[in-house]
Each structure stands twice: as C-alpha cells, then as structure tokens.
Write a protein that holds these residues in place. Structure first.
Motif, PDB file in Angstrom:
ATOM      1  N   HIS A 181      -4.080  -6.963  35.728  1.00 51.92           N
ATOM      2  CA  HIS A 181      -3.782  -6.383  34.419  1.00 51.92           C
ATOM      3  C   HIS A 181      -2.619  -7.138  33.779  1.00 51.92           C
ATOM      4  N   ARG A 182      -2.869  -8.383  33.418  1.00 51.89           N
ATOM      5  CA  ARG A 182      -1.817  -9.247  32.873  1.00 51.89           C
ATOM      6  C   ARG A 182      -2.079  -9.520  31.397  1.00 51.89           C
ATOM      7  N   PHE A 183      -1.057  -9.286  30.594  1.00 50.40           N
ATOM      8  CA  PHE A 183      -1.152  -9.481  29.146  1.00 50.40           C
ATOM      9  C   PHE A 183      -1.594 -10.899  28.818  1.00 50.40           C
ATOM     10  N   GLU A 184      -1.000 -11.876  29.513  1.00 51.10           N
ATOM     11  CA  GLU A 184      -1.328 -13.274  29.217  1.00 51.10           C
ATOM     12  C   GLU A 184      -2.782 -13.608  29.556  1.00 51.10           C
ATOM     13  N   ASP A 185      -3.354 -12.905  30.542  1.00 47.72           N
ATOM     14  CA  ASP A 185      -4.765 -13.127  30.876  1.00 47.72           C
ATOM     15  C   ASP A 185      -5.673 -12.622  29.762  1.00 47.72           C
ATOM     16  N   ARG A 186      -5.287 -11.481  29.165  1.00 50.19           N
ATOM     17  CA  ARG A 186      -6.090 -10.954  28.047  1.00 50.19           C
ATOM     18  C   ARG A 186      -6.058 -11.927  26.875  1.00 50.19           C
ATOM     19  N   MET A 187      -4.890 -12.472  26.585  1.00 52.05           N
ATOM     20  CA  MET A 187      -4.779 -13.424  25.482  1.00 52.05           C
ATOM     21  C   MET A 187      -5.595 -14.693  25.767  1.00 52.05           C
ATOM     22  N   GLN A 188      -5.535 -15.155  27.022  1.00 54.84           N
ATOM     23  CA  GLN A 188      -6.277 -16.362  27.386  1.00 54.84           C
ATOM     24  C   GLN A 188      -7.778 -16.129  27.289  1.00 54.84           C
ATOM     25  N   ALA A 189      -8.213 -14.918  27.651  1.00 54.88           N
ATOM     26  CA  ALA A 189      -9.636 -14.600  27.568  1.00 54.88           C
ATOM     27  C   ALA A 189     -10.128 -14.673  26.126  1.00 54.88           C
ATOM     28  N   LEU A 190      -9.319 -14.225  25.188  1.00 57.23           N
ATOM     29  CA  LEU A 190      -9.697 -14.342  23.770  1.00 57.23           C
ATOM     30  C   LEU A 190      -9.839 -15.807  23.371  1.00 57.23           C
ATOM     31  N   GLU A 191      -8.906 -16.623  23.817  1.00 56.25           N
ATOM     32  CA  GLU A 191      -8.992 -18.063  23.532  1.00 56.25           C
ATOM     33  C   GLU A 191     -10.265 -18.652  24.142  1.00 56.25           C
ATOM     34  N   ASN A 192     -10.597 -18.227  25.361  1.00 53.70           N
ATOM     35  CA  ASN A 192     -11.782 -18.758  26.034  1.00 53.70           C
ATOM     36  C   ASN A 192     -13.071 -18.345  25.325  1.00 53.70           C
ATOM     37  N   LEU A 193     -13.095 -17.145  24.793  1.00 53.08           N
ATOM     38  CA  LEU A 193     -14.268 -16.707  24.036  1.00 53.08           C
ATOM     39  C   LEU A 193     -14.513 -17.634  22.845  1.00 53.08           C
ATOM     40  N   ARG A 194     -13.446 -17.966  22.181  1.00 54.61           N
ATOM     41  CA  ARG A 194     -13.579 -18.865  21.030  1.00 54.61           C
ATOM     42  C   ARG A 194     -14.038 -20.251  21.473  1.00 54.61           C
ATOM     43  N   LYS A 195     -13.483 -20.736  22.590  1.00 57.37           N
ATOM     44  CA  LYS A 195     -13.904 -22.048  23.101  1.00 57.37           C
ATOM     45  C   LYS A 195     -15.380 -22.065  23.451  1.00 57.37           C
ATOM     46  N   ALA A 196     -15.879 -20.951  23.977  1.00 62.74           N
ATOM     47  CA  ALA A 196     -17.291 -20.875  24.370  1.00 62.74           C
ATOM     48  C   ALA A 196     -18.228 -20.837  23.168  1.00 62.74           C
ATOM     49  N   GLY A 197     -17.696 -20.510  21.998  1.00 59.30           N
ATOM     50  CA  GLY A 197     -18.514 -20.499  20.789  1.00 59.30           C
ATOM     51  C   GLY A 197     -18.794 -19.128  20.212  1.00 59.30           C
ATOM     52  N   PHE A 198     -18.285 -18.089  20.837  1.00 63.94           N
ATOM     53  CA  PHE A 198     -18.575 -16.732  20.376  1.00 63.94           C
ATOM     54  C   PHE A 198     -17.890 -16.402  19.049  1.00 63.94           C
ATOM     55  N   GLN A 199     -18.583 -15.584  18.234  1.00 61.95           N
ATOM     56  CA  GLN A 199     -17.875 -14.823  17.215  1.00 61.95           C
ATOM     57  C   GLN A 199     -16.985 -13.854  18.005  1.00 61.95           C
ATOM     58  N   THR A 200     -15.698 -13.923  17.774  1.00 60.10           N
ATOM     59  CA  THR A 200     -14.742 -13.261  18.662  1.00 60.10           C
ATOM     60  C   THR A 200     -14.133 -12.035  17.999  1.00 60.10           C
ATOM     61  N   GLY A 201     -14.236 -10.915  18.718  1.00 62.68           N
ATOM     62  CA  GLY A 201     -13.693  -9.666  18.208  1.00 62.68           C
ATOM     63  C   GLY A 201     -12.662  -9.071  19.133  1.00 62.68           C
ATOM     64  N   THR A 202     -11.771  -8.292  18.560  1.00 63.73           N
ATOM     65  CA  THR A 202     -10.785  -7.571  19.361  1.00 63.73           C
ATOM     66  C   THR A 202     -10.420  -6.281  18.642  1.00 63.73           C
ATOM     67  N   GLY A 203      -9.462  -5.555  19.206  1.00 63.86           N
ATOM     68  CA  GLY A 203      -9.057  -4.301  18.597  1.00 63.86           C
ATOM     69  C   GLY A 203      -7.991  -3.622  19.424  1.00 63.86           C
ATOM     70  N   VAL A 204      -7.507  -2.501  18.924  1.00 67.25           N
ATOM     71  CA  VAL A 204      -6.406  -1.798  19.568  1.00 67.25           C
ATOM     72  C   VAL A 204      -6.681  -0.299  19.592  1.00 67.25           C
ATOM     73  N   MET A 205      -5.936   0.395  20.464  1.00 71.65           N
ATOM     74  CA  MET A 205      -5.911   1.852  20.441  1.00 71.65           C
ATOM     75  C   MET A 205      -4.796   2.299  19.503  1.00 71.65           C
ATOM     76  N   ILE A 206      -5.052   3.364  18.780  1.00 77.29           N
ATOM     77  CA  ILE A 206      -4.138   3.813  17.737  1.00 77.29           C
ATOM     78  C   ILE A 206      -3.636   5.210  18.082  1.00 77.29           C
ATOM     79  N   GLY A 207      -2.320   5.373  18.056  1.00 79.37           N
ATOM     80  CA  GLY A 207      -1.743   6.666  18.399  1.00 79.37           C
ATOM     81  C   GLY A 207      -1.357   6.792  19.855  1.00 79.37           C
ATOM     82  N   LEU A 208      -1.129   5.669  20.525  1.00 83.00           N
ATOM     83  CA  LEU A 208      -0.662   5.695  21.907  1.00 83.00           C
ATOM     84  C   LEU A 208       0.729   6.317  21.983  1.00 83.00           C
ATOM     85  N   PRO A 209       1.048   7.011  23.060  1.00 81.48           N
ATOM     86  CA  PRO A 209       2.405   7.519  23.232  1.00 81.48           C
ATOM     87  C   PRO A 209       3.419   6.370  23.192  1.00 81.48           C
TER      88      PRO A 209
END
Length: 364
Positions: A181-209
C-alpha cells in the motif's frame, strides 16, 4: 446580480484558493451558479449525451487490505467469488444486445498469473464475439506495466485506477503501512497505464475523516496536472467490517458528503471540460436521485450493474449499496425517461470515448 462565484467562474484557470472557496461556500445562489456553469460546460464540450457502461464485478478476491474497503483481504465475513469466464462473456454480450456501447470489468486486486491470463482470455473473447463493437474498460487495481500492456493488447482500451486521495499523508492514514500500500506505487501505476496506451482514469473518495477543502482542491489540481482522461469519484461511505468503521463520528453528515461530491464533479467538469466523468453508484446510496443529480452537475457516464444477482451482493465495497435487480434495462428505461425531461439523451451503442484522450494523444 452577480455573485462571487459567478466572477470566479469567468476565469480561464481556477486557482487553489478559487477551488477552496467553491467547495466551501454556503450560499444557495452560489451553489446553483456552480452547477449551472458545469452543466453548460458539459453541453458545450461533450453534448447532451450520457454513455452507458455495463458494470461486471468479476471478483471480490483482493490482495489489498485498504482500511476503508469492505472486500479487503482481512475481512473474513466476505463470501469470496470469481465469476466463471463464460458468465463474464455472457454478461458482456447481454449488454451488447441491449445496445450498450461498453462494459466495465471491475475486480478486487489480484496479480497472480491465473487471474491475469483469465482476464486476457475474457477480453479477447468479448472483442471477438462482439466483432469489436463493444468497448471494454477495466478497473482491476495496481498491476505491472507488462500486465497492463497484455490487457491493452488483448483489446481493453480504458482503465480506471482511483488514487482515493492525492494527499500522501491522508493516503497513509487510510491504508496499512506496508509494501502493498505505497502511494508512490499508485502514482507509478497511473504512469504505466498511460505508457501501455490506455485512456487513463482516476478518482478520489470525498468526505474522508480529516479531509479538508484544501485536500480536495489539490485532488482537482492533480487531475489537471496529470492530464487525466476519465474520472470516477464519489462519497466515502463506511463499511462496518473495516478499521475505519469507528471513524463514523468524525464524518460529515451524509447530505453534506453528497453535496460535496456534486461540487467535485462540477468543478472537475469546469476545469477539465472534455473528460469523461461517471455518475457513481455510491451517490445513489446517499440520495435516491444521486446519479441524476450528478449528470446535471456535469457527469456524462452511467454504469448499470450487470453482475449476476447471486454474486452482486458479495461485492460490497461500502454499506448500503443499491439493490441489483435482474434486468438492468429497468434502470436504463427509467433513466431515459428522466433524461428526456432534462433535455439529455442516452448514447446507445456508442463507446463514448474520452474526447480529451484523443486531443492529448495528438498534442503529444
């Protein structure tokens, strides 16, 4: 008479201070100005069309232990399942027969070779049996670049990987502190999705404590700086069988989390203009008309659940998930009636790809 919000919304580029104000204002007139502007921007850049994505929840087996998620690895109360390959393909072809342009295949995160190869076969079969006419979006967590490339080459073309929050500090609070559960791994995965050619989506949870308007403003700025193609986000809803269940007393009221989610959708639309934005199911958990209100606030993607009913009840990321009915066309028919009255329509048999993606590819 013009409000401060009206003045802010005439700017070409919104600053963090602008976003914090727009997320925080209590004035009803200013709220309406925000939603009206978002709807106007959506019509200008994406038209009056809502695109359908048939949601297939492939498996609730997950190697992650996220503190907020009902299907986390340590939750022993979950009845685990993985859909047989033929059922996934059947559900996709059902969507095709009902004139859906696309499906979304979602699952808990698995990185084992059995799962990776099984999903590859499913993607290829859907592409073959639909003669390439059914779009395929995946949402199966962090994977290696090689896995993303394998799935892209098999025929999937969109991928949603939510970061949940762009704040590394908040990310650490809502995830276990370990190598999975590493923040930098999540960011790298987004970069990898783009490298692979995907239309890349993300999002957040809203109202977290502990989440502040400043955190949410940073989330929106992250979407812009990363040049994201698609967004899927919604309110945080607790699940009793998670470590964060005890945080309920620290939460905003459901109505406030819901409205904050609508504001995030509206601001994402205003800032990013031609991206795809989903009206998430979680919104309907907090408000029966949640997804319709999201469409009016700037969303343009709607995802009826196609998961076989005997499994759908076991894919509970949060409590209060809206009931899955046997025929999602009942939901679609009701949606069509509501949209017609709002001057909107459904883009039947259309992929509804992100316009932003094609502009980004040409630009780069």
């Amino acid at each position: 008479m013009k409000t401060l919000v009206d003045s802010i919304l005439t700017k070409g580029i919104l600053t963090k201070d602008d976003l914090v104000y727009l997320l925080s204002t209590k004035e009803e007139k200013e709220k309406h100005s925000l939603f009206r502007k978002a709807n106007q921007v959506k019509k200008e850049h994406c038209g009056n069309v809502v695109y359908l994505r048939g949601l297939i929840e492939l498996s609730n087996i997950c190697r992650k232990d996220c503190n907020y998620c009902g299907i986390r690895k340590s939750n022993e109360k979950v009845v685990r399942y993985t859909l047989p390959e033929d059922e996934v393909i059947d559900r996709a072809l059902f969507a095709l027969r009902r004139d859906f342009g696309s499906v979304v295949i979602q699952s808990g995160e698995r990185t084992d070779r059995v799962f990776i190869d099984m999903l590859t076969r499913v993607i290829k079969a859907i592409r073959e049996r639909s003669e390439g006419t059914l779009g395929i979006t995946l949402s199966c967590g962090e994977q290696s670049l090689e896995t993303y490339q394998q799935w892209f080459d098999a025929g999937a073309h969109r991928y949603l990987l939510r970061i949940e929050t762009s704040s590394e500090e908040l990310f650490r609070k809502i995830h276990p502190d370990n190598e999975f559960h590493r923040f930098e791994d999540r960011m790298q995965a987004l970069e990898n999705l783009r490298k692979a050619g995907f239309q890349t989506g993300t999002g957040v949870m809203i109202g977290l404590p502990g989440q502040t308007p400043e955190n949410l403003a940073d989330d929106l700025l992250f979407f812009r700086s990363f040049d994201i193609d698609m967004i899927g986000m919604g309110p945080y809803i607790p699940h009793a069988d998670t470590p964060m269940a005890g945080w309920k007393t620290r939460l905003l009221k459901p109505a406030d989390r819901f409205e904050l989610s609508l504001r995030m959708i509206a601001l994402a639309r205003i800032m990013l203009k031609d991206v795809n934005i989903a009206a998430s199911t979680a919104l309907q958990t907090l408000d029966p008309d949640g997804r319709i209100k999201a469409i009016l606030a700037g969303a343009n993607v709607f995802m009826p659940n196609m998961t076989p009913k005997i499994y759908a009840g076991d894919y509970n990321l949060y409590e209060g998930k809206p009931q899955v009915i046997d025929d999602p066309m009942i939901i679609v028919n009701e949606l069509e009636k509501r949209l017609r009255g709002l001057g909107e329509s459904i883009g039947y048999s259309k992929w509804g790809d992100s316009k932003h993606f094609f502009k980004r590819v040409i630009k780069n």
